[in-house]
Every structure is written in structure tokens, then in C-alpha cells.
Design an enzyme around this catalytic site. Structure first.
Site, PDB file in Angstrom:
ATOM      1  N   HIS A   1       0.839  -1.087   0.104  1.00  0.00           N
ATOM      2  CA  HIS A   1      -0.107  -0.014   0.034  1.00  0.00           C
ATOM      3  C   HIS A   1       0.963   1.269  -0.076  1.00  0.00           C
ATOM      4  CE1 HIS A   1      -2.625  -2.947   2.629  1.00  0.00           C
ATOM      5  NE2 HIS A   1      -3.186  -2.849   1.172  1.00  0.00           N
TER       6      HIS A   1
ATOM      7  N   LYS B   1       5.522   6.765   7.558  1.00  0.00           N
ATOM      8  CA  LYS B   1       4.824   5.723   8.423  1.00  0.00           C
ATOM      9  C   LYS B   1       6.164   5.490   9.091  1.00  0.00           C
ATOM     10  CE  LYS B   1       1.780   3.340   5.300  1.00  0.00           C
ATOM     11  NZ  LYS B   1       1.471   2.326   4.538  1.00  0.00           N
TER      12      LYS B   1
ATOM     13  N   TYR C   1       0.706   1.783  13.805  1.00  0.00           N
ATOM     14  CA  TYR C   1       1.171   2.668  12.699  1.00  0.00           C
ATOM     15  C   TYR C   1       1.179   4.048  13.187  1.00  0.00           C
ATOM     16  CZ  TYR C   1       0.620  -1.205   9.315  1.00  0.00           C
ATOM     17  OH  TYR C   1       0.531  -2.232   8.488  1.00  0.00           O
TER      18      TYR C   1
ATOM     19  N   ASP D   1      -6.465  -6.820  -1.910  1.00  0.00           N
ATOM     20  CA  ASP D   1      -4.907  -6.846  -2.163  1.00  0.00           C
ATOM     21  C   ASP D   1      -4.556  -7.766  -3.343  1.00  0.00           C
ATOM     22  OD1 ASP D   1      -4.217  -4.980   0.050  1.00  0.00           O
ATOM     23  OD2 ASP D   1      -3.608  -6.318   1.391  1.00  0.00           O
TER      24      ASP D   1
END
Length: 186
Positions: free
Chosen positions: A65, A75, A135, A171
Site C-alpha cells: 500500500h 509511516k 502505525y 490486495d
């Protein structure tokens, strides 16, 4: 005293963060995020969003992603329970490591995190059951900016350490890289 050991990785801007743990007979404290200390690793924005994920089954792959600029994000990925094989792919068009990937094992025990700069795709495979990740994101999620690459794209040639036992329909639907893909300009 720094609470983080910061290590450069082979892809420019990608960093391995090792959290120091302070403890006694009661337990421990481990800092997850500190703007002042992580700015040295390339964190250059406020934390805008924090997400927690749980993945039940070993062998599951989530990814690859990324968000398209102007919503590209930094991130910081930390594993709070279990173990993962965490992968970042450099999508920066002008980068000498364009379309190269790097992976690290993150676990609750090793207290490692991956700091992933803007212009990278991210994914992981669970190496144990019941994995929880935390995250920190420098940008809010924007559905219109969401993008992804196939985790099984032969052009990326990611060598997943286990057979893939589960992959979401979303995905699995990510396209293979084709000649019109021009990467990400950040």
C-alpha cells in the site's frame, strides 16, 4: 539519553528504529514515538493519524500500500504482539533504488520499528498468529489517494519467507506493474 538507535538501511531514507527499554521489577517503558529524536531519522511532519491493526493468521500478507501525492505519508510501523516480515518498496521515480525492496523482521520481542519515507509502498507477512501493529502516519488516509502494488508482482520479486495463506480481495486485486507505471514523485 536517546530512547532510539537509528540505523540506515540500503534504500535511501528507510530507517530501522530500535527502541530502548527501561524496566524494573514492575515491568518496562518503551517509547514508541518522539518527534525530537525521530527527526534525525527523517520524520519531518506531525503525527496526523495512529492506527492499530490485528492479523489473526500466520502467513497472511497485507500490502503493498501507498498514498499518491499530495497525500504521500511517512509511516512508523511497530509490532506490539507477534512477529512480522515488514517490506518497503522504493517507488520514487528519481531514486537510484527505484522498485527495489527491503525487509526487516519486527516483533514485540526485538522492539524494532521501520520508518518508511514518503514515496514507498509498504506491506508485511505475519510470521506468527495474532499479530498487532501500531502505525504512526504523517498524513491522514484519503481514499482517493489510495494505491497499491501486487505483493506477488514478478517485477518486484519479493521473496516472502512463508507461503501466503491469506490475502484480501482488495490486495489480490492490485495490478502488476506495467510499462505505463511511472512511480511516485515526492
Amino acid at each position: 539519553m536517546s530512547r532510539f538507535d537509528i540505523k540506515n538501511l540500503p534504500l535511501d531514507g528507510l530507517k530501522l528504529i530500535e527502541r530502548q527499554q527501561m524496566g524494573d521489577s514492575r515491568g518496562f517503558l518503551s517509547r514508541i514515538f518522539c518527534t525530537n529524536e525521530l527527526s534525525a531519522a527523517g520524520w519531518s511532519a506531525p503525527v496526523v493519524q495512529i492506527n492499530h491493526t490485528h492479523t489473526a493468521r500466520r502467513g497472511t500478507v497485507r500490502g503493498m500500500h501507498y498514498q499518491i501525492p499530495p497525500h504521500a505519508e511517512i509511516k512508523l510501523v511497530s509490532c506490539l504482539q507477534g512477529e512480522i516480515w515488514d517490506v518497503a518498496v522504493d517507488l520514487r521515480t528519481d531514486s537510484p533504488t527505484y522498485l527495489q525492496w527491503h525487509a526487516e523482521i519486527l516483533s514485540a520481542e526485538n522492539r524494532r520499528a521501520l520508518l518508511i519515507p514518503e514515496g514507498f509502498a509498504h506491506g508485511f507477512q505475519t510470521l506468527s498468529d495474532n499479530v498487532s501493529l501500531l502505525y504512526c502516519h504523517s498524513a491522514a488516509y484519503h481514499p482517493d489517494a489510495e494505491a497499491g502494488l501486487s505483493a506477488q508482482d514478478p517485477r518486484l520479486a519479493i521473496h516472502w519467507p512463508q507461503d501466503i495463506t491469506e490475502l484480501s480481495a482488495r490486495d489480490a486485486g492490485h495490478n502488476l506493474i506495467d510499462p505505463t507505471f511511472d512511480g511516485v514523485k515526492v
